[in-house]
Enzyme design. Structure first.
Site, PDB file in Angstrom:
ATOM      1  N   ASN A  32       0.854  -1.195   0.000  1.00  0.00           N
ATOM      2  CA  ASN A  32       0.000   0.000   0.000  1.00  0.00           C
ATOM      3  C   ASN A  32       0.892   1.249   0.000  1.00  0.00           C
ATOM      4  OD1 ASN A  32      -2.223   1.926   1.795  1.00  0.00           O
ATOM      5  ND2 ASN A  32      -2.780   0.922  -0.086  1.00  0.00           N
ATOM      6  N   HIS A  37       7.130   5.665   1.212  1.00  0.00           N
ATOM      7  CA  HIS A  37       7.844   4.456   0.775  1.00  0.00           C
ATOM      8  C   HIS A  37       8.704   4.758  -0.444  1.00  0.00           C
ATOM      9  CE1 HIS A  37       4.072   2.631   2.592  1.00  0.00           C
ATOM     10  NE2 HIS A  37       5.006   1.957   3.227  1.00  0.00           N
ATOM     11  N   GLY A 149      11.484   4.245   7.503  1.00  0.00           N
ATOM     12  CA  GLY A 149      10.973   5.594   7.751  1.00  0.00           C
ATOM     13  C   GLY A 149      11.066   5.958   9.231  1.00  0.00           C
ATOM     14  N   GLN A 155      10.426   1.637  16.055  1.00  0.00           N
ATOM     15  CA  GLN A 155      10.772   0.482  15.213  1.00  0.00           C
ATOM     16  C   GLN A 155      12.207   0.617  14.703  1.00  0.00           C
ATOM     17  OE1 GLN A 155       8.185  -1.438  12.079  1.00  0.00           O
ATOM     18  NE2 GLN A 155       9.313  -0.075  10.745  1.00  0.00           N
ATOM     19  N   LEU A 186       2.348  10.850   6.627  1.00  0.00           N
ATOM     20  CA  LEU A 186       1.774   9.869   5.700  1.00  0.00           C
ATOM     21  C   LEU A 186       1.790   8.478   6.331  1.00  0.00           C
ATOM     22  CD1 LEU A 186       3.104  10.780   2.145  1.00  0.00           C
ATOM     23  CD2 LEU A 186       1.166  11.684   3.416  1.00  0.00           C
TER      24      LEU A 186
HETATM   25  O1  PAF Z   1       7.272  -0.558   8.813  1.00  0.00           O
HETATM   26  C1  PAF Z   1       6.745  -1.530   8.209  1.00  0.00           C
HETATM   27  O2  PAF Z   1       6.123  -1.381   7.162  1.00  0.00           O
HETATM   28  C2  PAF Z   1       6.867  -2.927   8.792  1.00  0.00           C
HETATM   29  O3  PAF Z   1       6.862  -2.888  10.185  1.00  0.00           O
HETATM   30  C3  PAF Z   1       8.109  -3.683   8.273  1.00  0.00           C
HETATM   31  C4  PAF Z   1       9.397  -3.012   8.701  1.00  0.00           C
HETATM   32  C5  PAF Z   1       8.054  -3.786   6.758  1.00  0.00           C
HETATM   33  C6  PAF Z   1       8.122  -5.104   8.852  1.00  0.00           C
HETATM   34  O4  PAF Z   1       6.985  -5.815   8.490  1.00  0.00           O
END
Ligand code: PAF
Length: 283
Positions: A32, A37, A149, A155, A186
């Site tokens: 998505n 991204h 990001g 994370q 976003l």
């Molecule tokens: O940030 C994300 O989109 C997800 O947590 C990742 C790093 C792709 C792991 O599934």
């Protein structure tokens, strides 16, 4: 752009590039795709000879009452966007290609105590799911560099710590948050907002900015600063879950801190939004 969905095909292609001495950048995603991204992929292009992206909605990082079932899946559009921006290889594994011995896996990775705080307090198991899938994907892709990001600040810190602790030879790069013109960060989950909620949502960024302004003018009463803004959000129909000032590595900020990250999570309607703001103040 080549698209593969098995570990064998992926490893075969990576081996060819490695044999040619090429540097590989990796952008893992759950699909998505939006501007944030694509910014990661564009940056990856500058950093390596080959760019690998993955689209995998990882079931291990969703809680039982979370949105795994309705998480937006838009593979055709994602594929077109990734090809247009110069991705070399797209990996779209089924669950069995990631969790090869069945789901859920017997072996998981938990980066503690970072995983239990902030997001982890409200999403138990989330960071174990993230760290585990990222470790598996890193093992498959064997990238030199991987990009994430900064919107998911916690994370990013968890992945940095995992890579350091497990001595993975991968450079981790964080990329600044991409925002809409009104300040809303976003996120794929923004599309869960109805029109009224979408109008309200930028209040999160305004609240972060207000705390940052307080820090900039010398206030160090972190809890009070955040409590005021949490109250403002509450009055605007949000349910704040946490609102905190931390250091960039997510330690509690001491009174003489110069670098800060202000982090917030709040539910609006049924949608959980997170955001953060990094700032450095001069002495
Ligand atoms: O940030 C994300 O989109 C997800 O947590 C990742 C790093 C792709 C792991 O599934």
């Amino acid at each position: 752009m080549r698209t593969v969905s098995t570990a064998e095909e992926l490893r075969g292609q990576i081996a060819v590039w490695r044999a040619a001495g090429q540097r590989i950048a990796f952008v893992p995603t759950m699909g998505n795709l939006h501007r944030a991204h694509l910014a990661l992929v564009a940056r990856a292009r500058q950093l390596a000879d080959r760019v690998v992206a993955s689209v995998f909605v990882n079931p291990l990082q969703f809680g039982p009452n979370e949105d795994f079932g309705r998480y937006p899946r838009t593979l055709a559009a994602d594929t077109a966007q990734l090809a247009a921006i110069g991705t070399d290889l797209l990996f779209t594994p089924p669950v069995e290609a990631v969790y090869v011995n069945g789901f859920p896996p017997a072996t998981t990775i938990t980066v503690s105590p970072l995983s239990a705080q902030l997001e982890g307090e409200f999403r138990p198991g989330f960071f174990t799911g993230v760290a585990t899938v990222v470790a598996i994907l890193f093992d498959l892709v064997q990238p030199d560099v991987a990009l994430f990001g900064e919107k998911d600040w916690q994370q990013l810190q968890i992945i940095r710590r995992m890579v350091a602790d497990l001595r993975m030879p991968i450079e981790i790069i964080g990329h600044p948050i991409e925002r809409d013109v009104d300040g809303l960060a976003l996120s794929s989950r923004n599309q869960y907002l109805d029109a009224d909620q979408r109008q309200l949502a930028p209040a999160i960024y305004r609240a972060l900015t207000a705390v940052a302004e307080g820090l900039r003018v010398g206030r160090r009463d972190y809890a009070a600063l955040c409590a005021t803004q949490a109250e403002t959000l509450r009055a605007a129909s949000f349910q704040p879950q946490y609102f905190e000032v931390r250091t960039p590595d997510l330690a509690l900020a001491p009174a003489d801190a110069r670098e800060f990250v202000v982090l917030v999570a709040a539910v609006l309607g049924g949608t959980r939004l997170i955001d953060n703001l990094y700032l450095r103040v001069d002495a």
